[in-house]
Enzyme design. Structure first.
Site: not given
Ligand code: NDP
Ligand code: 2IT
Length: 445
Positions: A90, A111, A114, A126, A165-166, A210, A241, A377
């Site tokens: 997952k 992961q 976690k 992943k 997603g991520d 998250t 997100n 999830s």
């Molecule tokens: P999104 O794509 O929704 O948002 C990512 C954000 O971070 C955007 O604002 C993006 O800017 C910025 N960003 C990404 N890469 C870079 C970079 N190299 N330099 C500067 N800004 C950057 O992703 P999420 O919000 O889902 O994910 C954010 C973090 O949270 C990640 O580390 C992800 O692994 C982690 N995460 C996500 C989960 C989920 O359920 N979605 C769960 C747990 C952890 P831009 O749009 O300009 O690229």
């Molecule tokens: O980093 C993370 O935990 C995620 N991107 C969410 C993974 C999931 O299966 O919901």
């Protein structure tokens, strides 16, 4: 590091020499496991460490697609199925130009731990691609997702591997991926992906989970010192997100969030981020943070993507890995930041974490503080299996309960191993024990 652990790490280095993020994630876990290994000689006898650092399966595939100009484009797709000892693999899919095998492996490794902390019977994996969604049309994203899923479909399934997603993968991408999976499988298997739209199997509060979970974790940390988020000034990085819903929940709990960012720049808004405006720009218009400034008189645009020099009490990094280095951490310490809780995966460099330790900053690693997304999830999978849809409040109540339970598990493990208040050691030790015990019970495989 203990000699035996050191030898395992040396093997990981020699096998994966060009994967710095993977090595960083492995090192961080291994270096905190010394007391756990000392207390459990059976783990060494069973080669748990040697096995846990090697993914069960790694899949790399070609993703050809045709852009709007009729040109053939080729990207690389990945799925790393790291551990299935606690349940089906997952973990999310990341679409970002920086994605390579090492990034996917670091995320898959994190992961595993976690997911163990959530207590929900999910293994770790992943995936993703070096496809860059920025500037692509909806049709290009759709064609890419269809091609990506054409290969991925044969490797996933409700009881095998359940992606979500991520970075770069949200509701739109999950929709296109699910549509293609359904055609190939000739079967409406809702449980094969999470983060789905509400109309066809998604869970209420999964988009929020998250960010909400990270804030609840931070609130629990503060509560151990008789404090709360009320009246606190908070830094958030990112504007996707995780960031959006961290901002929302923190402000609901009385904090003022004064920053957001994306890869084009950062925003300082001393009046507090306007979540409705942020959502309109990011979720509806797919715009940039500069558009936020244009519509909000209290906000100023900052060139450079970092927000860490803005004076505040709390930092919630929610963008990407290694976005806080030791220099940033030192500025935060000088400015009086007292707590860092990670919404992103591995946003703090090892040197930054050293600075937090020396400055007495409370620090929660992503594998504990951002587990609310994957935990929800798993709640989505439960709803799919039961053909039910729970209310928003029911899901949030379960999410909050899971986050508090992870928080307490970390503190108990840290205390038990003689490092009270050390959330890194607590998270790694508690998660590792859970995974290792299951590996012992299931034999050498
Ligand atoms: P999104 O794509 O929704 O948002 C990512 C954000 O971070 C955007 O604002 C993006 O800017 C910025 N960003 C990404 N890469 C870079 C970079 N190299 N330099 C500067 N800004 C950057 O992703 P999420 O919000 O889902 O994910 C954010 C973090 O949270 C990640 O580390 C992800 O692994 C982690 N995460 C996500 C989960 C989920 O359920 N979605 C769960 C747990 C952890 P831009 O749009 O300009 O690229
Ligand atoms: O980093 C993370 O935990 C995620 N991107 C969410 C993974 C999931 O299966 O919901």
């Amino acid at each position: 590091m203990d000699q035996r652990i050191e030898r395992v790490y040396e093997t990981v280095v020699s096998r994966n020499p060009v994967e710095p993020e993977f090595l960083q994630a492995v090192h961080e876990v291994l270096e905190s496991l010394e007391p756990v290994i000392a207390a459990h000689p059976e783990y060494a006898d069973q080669g748990i460490l040697e096995r846990i650092v090697e993914p069960e399966r790694q899949i790399i595939f070609r993703v050809p697609w045709v852009d709007d100009d009729g040109r053939v484009q080729v990207n690389r797709g990945f799925r790393v199925q790291f551990s299935s000892v606690l349940g089906p693999y997952k973990g999310g899919l990341r679409f970002h130009s920086s994605v390579d095998l090492g990034i996917v492996k670091f995320l898959g490794f994190e992961q595993v731990f976690k997911n163990a902390l959530t207590g929900q019977g999910i293994g770790g994996g992943k995936g993703g691609s070096d496809f860059d969604p920025h500037g692509k049309s909806d049709m290009e994203v759709m064609r890419f997702c269809q091609s990506f899923m054409t290969e991925l479909a044969r490797h996933i399934g409700e009881h095998t591997d359940v992606p979500a997603g991520d970075i770069g993968v949200g509701a739109r991408e999950i929709g296109y991926l699910f549509g293609q999976y359904k055609r190939l499988a000739n079967s409406f298997d809702a449980g094969v992906l999470t983060g789905k739209s509400l109309a066809w199997g998604g869970s209420l509060a999964r988009p929020e989970a998250t960010g909400y979970g990270t804030v609840i974790f931070a609130q629990a940390m503060l509560a151990t010192r008789g404090d709360s988020l009320e009246g606190k000034k908070v830094l958030v990085s990112g504007s996707g997100n995780v960031a959006t819903y961290a901002v929302q929940r923190a402000q609901e709990l009385g904090a003022t969030v004064v920053s957001i960012s994306d890869s084009s720049g950062a925003v300082y808004d001393p009046a507090g981020i306007d979540v409705a405006l942020l959502r309109q720009i990011k979720e509806v218009q797919r715009g940039r943070v500069s558009d936020y400034v244009a519509q909000r008189s209290s906000a100023e645009f900052r060139s450079g993507t970092k927000v860490w020099d803005i004076p505040a009490d709390i930092a919630l990094p929610c963008a990407t890995q290694n976005e806080i280095n030791d220099h940033d951490a030192s500025i935060m310490a000088r400015n009086g930041v007292t707590l860092v809780a990670e919404g992103a995966n591995m946003p703090s460099t090892p040197e930054a974490i050293d600075v937090y330790r020396k400055a007495g900053i409370m620090y929660a690693p992503g594998k504990a503080a951002n587990a609310g997304g994957v935990a929800t999830s798993a709640l989505e999978m439960q709803q799919n299996a039961a053909r039910q849809q729970w209310s928003f409040d029911t899901v949030v109540q379960k999410l909050d309960h899971i986050m508090l339970s992870i928080h307490n598990t970390c503190l108990e493990a840290a205390e038990m191993y003689g490092h009270p208040g050390d959330y890194v050691l607590g998270a790694n030790a508690a998660a590792f024990e859970k995974v290792a015990d299951a590996m012992v019970e299931q034999g050498i495989c």
